[in-house]
Design an enzyme around this catalytic site. Structure first.
Site, mmCIF file in Angstrom:
data_model
loop_
_atom_site.group_PDB
_atom_site.id
_atom_site.type_symbol
_atom_site.label_atom_id
_atom_site.label_comp_id
_atom_site.label_asym_id
_atom_site.label_seq_id
_atom_site.Cartn_x
_atom_site.Cartn_y
_atom_site.Cartn_z
ATOM 1 C CE LYS A 3 18.591 8.055 -7.546
ATOM 2 N NZ LYS A 3 18.770 6.568 -7.717
ATOM 3 N NE ARG A 20 16.657 5.480 -0.744
ATOM 4 C CZ ARG A 20 17.410 6.928 -0.156
ATOM 5 N NH1 ARG A 20 17.392 6.976 1.136
ATOM 6 N NH2 ARG A 20 17.936 7.525 -0.769
ATOM 7 C CE LYS A 36 20.557 4.966 -1.524
ATOM 8 N NZ LYS A 36 19.947 4.315 -2.879
ATOM 9 C CD GLU A 72 27.094 14.068 -11.992
ATOM 10 O OE1 GLU A 72 27.319 13.198 -13.042
ATOM 11 O OE2 GLU A 72 27.659 13.681 -10.781
ATOM 12 C CE LYS A 91 14.973 8.590 -8.555
ATOM 13 N NZ LYS A 91 15.792 7.304 -8.471
ATOM 14 C CB SER A 110 8.282 6.467 -3.990
ATOM 15 O OG SER A 110 9.237 6.730 -3.406
ATOM 16 C CE1 TYR A 120 7.024 3.822 -8.509
ATOM 17 C CE2 TYR A 120 7.093 6.074 -7.958
ATOM 18 C CZ TYR A 120 7.778 4.613 -7.949
ATOM 19 O OH TYR A 120 8.962 4.518 -7.796
HETATM 20 C C1 PBG Z 1 17.956 3.457 -6.938
HETATM 21 C C2 PBG Z 1 16.813 4.199 -7.171
HETATM 22 C C3 PBG Z 1 16.161 4.837 -6.511
HETATM 23 C C4 PBG Z 1 14.975 5.207 -7.159
HETATM 24 C C5 PBG Z 1 15.123 4.952 -8.428
HETATM 25 N N1 PBG Z 1 16.405 4.201 -8.500
HETATM 26 C C6 PBG Z 1 16.240 5.191 -4.940
HETATM 27 C C7 PBG Z 1 17.514 5.703 -4.540
HETATM 28 O O1 PBG Z 1 18.446 6.145 -5.118
HETATM 29 O O2 PBG Z 1 17.712 5.559 -3.088
HETATM 30 C C8 PBG Z 1 13.963 6.076 -6.576
HETATM 31 C C9 PBG Z 1 12.554 6.173 -7.210
HETATM 32 C C10 PBG Z 1 11.329 6.545 -6.064
HETATM 33 O O3 PBG Z 1 11.558 7.091 -5.219
HETATM 34 O O4 PBG Z 1 10.164 6.492 -6.798
HETATM 35 N N2 PBG Z 1 18.788 2.951 -7.416
#
Ligand code: PBG
Length: 338
Positions: free
Chosen positions: A208, A218, A231, A247, A262, A288, A327
């Site tokens: 990730k 968010r 992050k 990882e 991701k 997203s 989505y």
């Molecule tokens: C966080 C989480 C995130 C997403 C899924 N789980 C956001 C982040 O890490 O800031 C993002 C998914 C998306 O953007 O569709 N726990």
């Protein structure tokens, strides 16, 4: 010179291999197609809110709505009817339930738990995946506990173990830690097994990356406006590929049944490397921001949005995934089933 007068060049160097023969007709293209996308490849993320018969739109995610639990049950029925195997649930936790300890994450009556119970009860044939990270529950918008600006690792893992156990008790089929703390998969696996949840699987958000493509998510879960900084001390640097492989290898060694890359579209090289290197089921999350780009460009008439949806999803499969969190899941499944 008219085009019809152009000389026909000597193509004999091609031998018999005129590649276009395989593309001449629709039936031929159908016959030689290498990659097939089906509704079973699509996992649908749902955003859950409090209330009854409540749906709220998300400014940056056109076509996606947050749903109250009763409407999430209806959505689950629609998804199951189209052959979507599983849903990924994400709560938008009310402000007054959030604190810096993220304790709402393991409240046995939190939104996630209520959605799990209601959907399990009404639509037992669909799989339920729950996110384990603190940003959906804490007041900081970070995935971990924060002390003096630092994201604590082991303390966060302890909270996440409690959250995962609570989710398993409420009916989660697959626990999906998305926080990128070290050691979380092993800790969650051990705790699940110790409580008799050896049948509950783990889908690890293993590779990730710290990405701007999470922006609309968010907004959807209400963590974006809280988040200070970024992050990057726990999510991967997007310049790195070998580190992503380490990882994934570690999560598999710790007991992950399935792993995830991701975001998706800018990271298909990582997907392909994982597909080549590991033999566990592999997923990617078309996040997203990727969805928003396609939807908004489609709405602006810059591209054919429906075409881009299918092209992007087939691209994931071609790169080697077993499934995509997207989505578009319901929309794409309806196109595939039409
Ligand atoms: C966080 C989480 C995130 C997403 C899924 N789980 C956001 C982040 O890490 O800031 C993002 C998914 C998306 O953007 O569709 N726990």
């Amino acid at each position: 010179m008219m085009s019809t007068d152009w000389p026909k060049h000597d193509m004999s160097f091609l031998g018999g291999r005129r590649q276009r023969r395989l593309r001449r007709t629709g039936w031929m293209r159908n016959m030689v197609r290498e990659t097939v996308l089906t509704p079973h490849d699509l996992i649908w993320p749902l955003f859950i809110i409090e209330g009854q018969n409540e749906r709220t739109s998300i400014r940056t995610l056109p076509g996606v709505e947050r749903l109250s639990v009763d409407l999430a049950v209806e959505a689950a029925k629609a998804a199951a009817a189209e052959g979507i195997p599983a849903l990924a649930l994400f709560p938008n936790t009310q402000d007054d339930r959030r604190n810096e300890n993220g304790s709402e994450a393991f409240n046995p009556d939190n939104l996630t738990a209520r959605a799990l119970r209601a959907i399990k009860d009404a639509v037992p044939e669909i799989g339920l995946i729950t996110d384990v990270a603190l940003d959906e529950y804490s007041s900081d918008g970070q995935d971990g506990l924060v002390r003096d600006g630092e994201i604590l690792n082991d303390e966060t893992v302890a909270v996440m173990v409690k959250a995962a156990l609570m989710q398993a008790r409420a009916g989660a089929d697959i626990i999906a830690p998305s926080d990128m703390m070290d050691g979380r998969v092993a800790a969650i696996r051990q705790a699940l097994d110790a409580e008799g949840f050896d049948h509950v699987a783990i889908m690890a958000y293993s590779a990730k990356f710290a990405s701007v493509f999470y922006g609309p998510f968010r907004e959807a879960v209400g963590s974006g406006s809280r988040l200070k900084g970024d992050k990057r001390t726990y999510q991967l640097d997007y310049a790195n590929s070998d580190e992503a492989m380490r990882e994934v290898a570690q999560d598999i060694a710790e007991g992950a049944d399935m792993v995830m890359v991701k975001p998706g579209m800018p990271y298909l090289d990582i997907v392909q490397r994982c597909h080549d290197a590991f033999d566990v089921p592999l997923f990617a999350y078309q996040v997203s921001g990727e969805y928003a780009m396609i939807k908004l460009a489609g709405a602006a008439g810059a591209i054919d949005g429906d075409g881009a949806m299918m092209e992007s999803l087939v691209g994931f499969k071609r790169a080697g995934v077993d499934g995509v969190l997207t989505y578009f899941a319901l929309e794409a499944a309806r196109v595939l089933n039409a």
